[in-house]
Design a protein around this motif. Structure first.
Motif, PDB file in Angstrom:
ATOM      1  N   GLY A 185       0.816  -1.216   0.000  1.00 20.86           N
ATOM      2  CA  GLY A 185       0.000   0.000   0.000  1.00 20.86           C
ATOM      3  C   GLY A 185       0.843   1.258   0.000  1.00 20.86           C
ATOM      4  N   LEU A 186       1.978   1.218   0.706  1.00 17.76           N
ATOM      5  CA  LEU A 186       2.881   2.368   0.711  1.00 17.76           C
ATOM      6  C   LEU A 186       3.449   2.629  -0.680  1.00 17.76           C
ATOM      7  N   VAL A 187       3.822   1.561  -1.384  1.00 17.77           N
ATOM      8  CA  VAL A 187       4.349   1.723  -2.743  1.00 17.77           C
ATOM      9  C   VAL A 187       3.291   2.323  -3.669  1.00 17.77           C
ATOM     10  N   VAL A 188       2.057   1.807  -3.571  1.00 14.66           N
ATOM     11  CA  VAL A 188       0.976   2.347  -4.410  1.00 14.66           C
ATOM     12  C   VAL A 188       0.735   3.815  -4.092  1.00 14.66           C
ATOM     13  N   GLY A 189       0.728   4.167  -2.813  1.00 19.03           N
ATOM     14  CA  GLY A 189       0.508   5.553  -2.429  1.00 19.03           C
ATOM     15  C   GLY A 189       1.612   6.481  -2.912  1.00 19.03           C
ATOM     16  N   LEU A 190       2.868   6.034  -2.802  1.00 21.28           N
ATOM     17  CA  LEU A 190       3.976   6.869  -3.269  1.00 21.28           C
ATOM     18  C   LEU A 190       3.932   7.076  -4.783  1.00 21.28           C
ATOM     19  N   LEU A 191       3.620   6.013  -5.515  1.00 19.66           N
ATOM     20  CA  LEU A 191       3.520   6.152  -6.965  1.00 19.66           C
ATOM     21  C   LEU A 191       2.394   7.106  -7.351  1.00 19.66           C
ATOM     22  N   ALA A 192       1.262   7.020  -6.676  1.00 24.41           N
ATOM     23  CA  ALA A 192       0.160   7.934  -6.975  1.00 24.41           C
ATOM     24  C   ALA A 192       0.527   9.377  -6.621  1.00 24.41           C
ATOM     25  N   ALA A 193       1.204   9.571  -5.485  1.00 27.17           N
ATOM     26  CA  ALA A 193       1.596  10.919  -5.088  1.00 27.17           C
ATOM     27  C   ALA A 193       2.599  11.519  -6.073  1.00 27.17           C
ATOM     28  N   VAL A 194       3.559  10.712  -6.511  1.00 27.38           N
ATOM     29  CA  VAL A 194       4.528  11.210  -7.503  1.00 27.38           C
ATOM     30  C   VAL A 194       3.830  11.571  -8.807  1.00 27.38           C
ATOM     31  N   ALA A 195       2.884  10.741  -9.236  1.00 25.87           N
ATOM     32  CA  ALA A 195       2.155  11.045 -10.473  1.00 25.87           C
ATOM     33  C   ALA A 195       1.366  12.339 -10.337  1.00 25.87           C
ATOM     34  N   ILE A 196       0.780  12.581  -9.185  1.00 22.45           N
ATOM     35  CA  ILE A 196       0.028  13.819  -8.977  1.00 22.45           C
ATOM     36  C   ILE A 196       0.952  15.029  -9.007  1.00 22.45           C
ATOM     37  N   ASN A 197       2.092  14.934  -8.328  1.00 26.39           N
ATOM     38  CA  ASN A 197       3.025  16.065  -8.295  1.00 26.39           C
ATOM     39  C   ASN A 197       3.639  16.361  -9.660  1.00 26.39           C
ATOM     40  N   LEU A 198       3.791  15.338 -10.488  1.00 30.02           N
ATOM     41  CA  LEU A 198       4.386  15.548 -11.799  1.00 30.02           C
ATOM     42  C   LEU A 198       3.388  16.083 -12.817  1.00 30.02           C
ATOM     43  N   THR A 199       2.131  15.765 -12.660  1.00 27.11           N
ATOM     44  CA  THR A 199       1.132  16.152 -13.670  1.00 27.11           C
ATOM     45  C   THR A 199       0.265  17.331 -13.247  1.00 27.11           C
ATOM     46  N   TYR A 200       0.133  17.569 -11.950  1.00 25.39           N
ATOM     47  CA  TYR A 200      -0.687  18.685 -11.480  1.00 25.39           C
ATOM     48  C   TYR A 200       0.207  19.917 -11.294  1.00 25.39           C
ATOM     49  N   ALA A 201      -0.436  21.040 -11.093  1.00 22.01           N
ATOM     50  CA  ALA A 201       0.311  22.269 -10.818  1.00 22.01           C
ATOM     51  C   ALA A 201       0.937  22.178  -9.423  1.00 22.01           C
ATOM     52  N   ASP A 202       2.144  22.740  -9.303  1.00 23.83           N
ATOM     53  CA  ASP A 202       2.871  22.677  -8.038  1.00 23.83           C
ATOM     54  C   ASP A 202       2.355  23.761  -7.097  1.00 23.83           C
ATOM     55  N   ASN A 203       1.376  23.403  -6.270  1.00 21.62           N
ATOM     56  CA  ASN A 203       0.826  24.342  -5.304  1.00 21.62           C
ATOM     57  C   ASN A 203       0.333  23.573  -4.077  1.00 21.62           C
ATOM     58  N   THR A 204      -0.257  24.305  -3.150  1.00 24.76           N
ATOM     59  CA  THR A 204      -0.723  23.680  -1.911  1.00 24.76           C
ATOM     60  C   THR A 204      -1.832  22.673  -2.170  1.00 24.76           C
ATOM     61  N   THR A 205      -2.705  22.990  -3.104  1.00 21.96           N
ATOM     62  CA  THR A 205      -3.798  22.072  -3.421  1.00 21.96           C
ATOM     63  C   THR A 205      -3.272  20.726  -3.919  1.00 21.96           C
ATOM     64  N   THR A 206      -2.274  20.790  -4.798  1.00 22.53           N
ATOM     65  CA  THR A 206      -1.696  19.555  -5.331  1.00 22.53           C
ATOM     66  C   THR A 206      -1.045  18.727  -4.235  1.00 22.53           C
ATOM     67  N   ASN A 207      -0.318  19.372  -3.350  1.00 22.36           N
ATOM     68  CA  ASN A 207       0.337  18.652  -2.262  1.00 22.36           C
ATOM     69  C   ASN A 207      -0.679  18.011  -1.320  1.00 22.36           C
ATOM     70  N   THR A 208      -1.790  18.692  -1.099  1.00 23.18           N
ATOM     71  CA  THR A 208      -2.830  18.114  -0.240  1.00 23.18           C
ATOM     72  C   THR A 208      -3.436  16.875  -0.878  1.00 23.18           C
ATOM     73  N   ILE A 209      -3.734  16.949  -2.163  1.00 23.21           N
ATOM     74  CA  ILE A 209      -4.306  15.800  -2.861  1.00 23.21           C
ATOM     75  C   ILE A 209      -3.311  14.640  -2.864  1.00 23.21           C
ATOM     76  N   ALA A 210      -2.040  14.920  -3.123  1.00 24.87           N
ATOM     77  CA  ALA A 210      -1.025  13.863  -3.183  1.00 24.87           C
ATOM     78  C   ALA A 210      -0.846  13.192  -1.827  1.00 24.87           C
ATOM     79  N   GLY A 211      -0.725  13.981  -0.770  1.00 22.41           N
ATOM     80  CA  GLY A 211      -0.525  13.404   0.558  1.00 22.41           C
ATOM     81  C   GLY A 211      -1.720  12.600   1.034  1.00 22.41           C
TER      82      GLY A 211
END
Length: 403
Positions: A185-211
């Motif tokens: 589950g940790l691996v899946v979560g990290l991969l999803a968070a990295v994908a969000i940070n790479l494809t979404y805009a780098d802001n507070t909203t993106t970091n909240t969604i990724a975390g």
């Protein structure tokens, strides 16, 4: 009368040739006895001949005499009966949670569920990104992110659970299985968070969604480490079924709103929307309960074909599986209100209308989760109960024939 030297009183002589036993108490407590301090113990008198002489009796015969009626001598087992602690099916320690062949319980179809859930999570992340980056969104990107966050979190929960099930299906040790599930589950979560940070805009909203997405995937992985893997598989299958139905149901929302009396006034629109939401929750819970039951039934048949025997599940397992989709929706709301609290506050602070909308959406999500939970649980129990046959009636013991 026959007189036995070590007993007081006269005893009737047994019939010649008929073995008899006489139980009495020794006179060890009589004054002057050499064993006066010993505890009185009942002793059996062996068979005697007609002249009072005792007949030698073997140890086996004596054990048969001392054993109560219907019981075998010590160290022997009656013919046709299994030793204590075992039955015809095997040792007493073989419980319902394990397959008697010794193989660890596994969730059939976990790989298919994992692929479907990963595709579902990818679709939710992509649609959220398109909504945020659309030119029509403008300053409403925060509101759209808060609106799309529940779907992303639910998809992350299911993905973490299904991928962990597929990865730990063959592991038998409970501790090792749980640790491997959490790690997956940790691996899946990290991969999803990295994908969000790479494809979404780098802001507070993106970091909240990724975390928040990463945390949801880890929690889903921990769920897969439970002992009853089939129940977890049924919960994920039911949740995927309910979520796919919700997307398909969105196409008929407007016709149903008109059917429920949505008019020109705001109150009529709100009342119609409430009835549409209840209809959606009712149907989603019904489909979730059916999906959970069908998965458990299919998994039992697969286990019978694979191992020759399957451990049966009692009604609490069906209850939890049917209610699982609603439980995951409520768990999603808890994760959002803890991990995504900052995003919800930003969306509510945009305007008074946004604050009212976020409050109404939160209440609607909780009501939807409760409806799906109870309707799904009742549906699964009702269907499971209809498959149960009449309880077998035990044959009454035959009365002994009168002599």
């Amino acid at each position: 009368m026959c007189r036995v030297p070590w007993m007081t009183g006269d005893l009737p002589c047994p019939a010649r040739g008929d073995p008899a036993t006489v139980e009495g108490k020794t006179m060890s407590n009589q004054p002057g006895s050499s064993t006066a301090a010993q505890t009185d113990q009942p002793e059996a008198v062996g068979p005697t001949t007609g002249d009072g002489a005792p007949v030698e009796t073997s140890a086996v015969e004596m054990s048969a005499v001392k054993a109560p009626s219907g019981e075998a001598p010590s160290g022997e087992t009656p013919s046709g009966e299994a030793p204590a602690g075992e039955d015809a099916a095997g040792p007493a320690h073989a419980d319902e949670g394990t397959v008697t062949s010794g193989r660890p319980e596994f969730a059939p179809g976990a790989l298919v569920l994992a692929l479907v859930s990963i595709g579902w999570l990818t679709a939710m992340l992509w649609s959220t990104r398109e909504a945020i980056h659309s030119t029509a969104a403008g300053v409403t990107a925060i509101s759209l992110s808060a609106y799309a966050l529940p779907g992303v979190i639910t998809a992350a929960l299911v993905s973490g659970a299904t991928v962990a099930l597929a990865a730990t299906n063959r592991l038998g040790r409970a501790t090792l299985r749980f640790l491997a599930a959490v790690g997956t589950g940790l691996v899946v979560g990290l991969l999803a968070a990295v994908a969000i940070n790479l494809t979404y805009a780098d802001n507070t909203t993106t970091n909240t969604i990724a975390g928040t997405t990463a945390a949801a995937a880890i929690i889903g992985g921990a769920m897969a480490g439970a002992r009853q893997a089939r129940v977890v598989g049924a919960i994920t299958a039911a949740t995927l079924t309910a979520q796919i139905f919700v997307v398909l149901f969105s196409r008929v929302r407007d016709p149903l709103s008109d059917l429920f009396g949505a008019g020109e006034t705001q109150q009529s629109v709100l009342d119609a929307a409430k009835w549409v939401s209840r209809t959606e929750s009712l149907l989603a819970g019904l489909l979730a309960g059916l999906a959970a039951y069908l998965y458990l039934t299919w998994s039992r048949r697969r286990a019978e074909r694979r191992d020759g025997v399957a451990s049966p599940l009692r009604w609490p397992a069906y209850l939890v599986a049917g209610a699982g989709a609603g439980l995951l929706l409520l768990l999603t709301e808890v994760i959002i209100r803890i991990g995504g609290r900052g995003l919800l506050d930003l969306a509510a602070a945009l305007s008074e209308a946004d604050e009212v909308a976020q409050t109404a959406l939160g209440t609607s999500r909780v009501d939807n989760g409760i409806w799906v939970l109870f309707v799904g649980a009742l549906t699964t129990l009702i269907v499971f109960g209809r498959t149960l046959g009449p309880r077998p009636v035990e044959d009454e013991a035959d009365e002994p024939a009168a002599s």
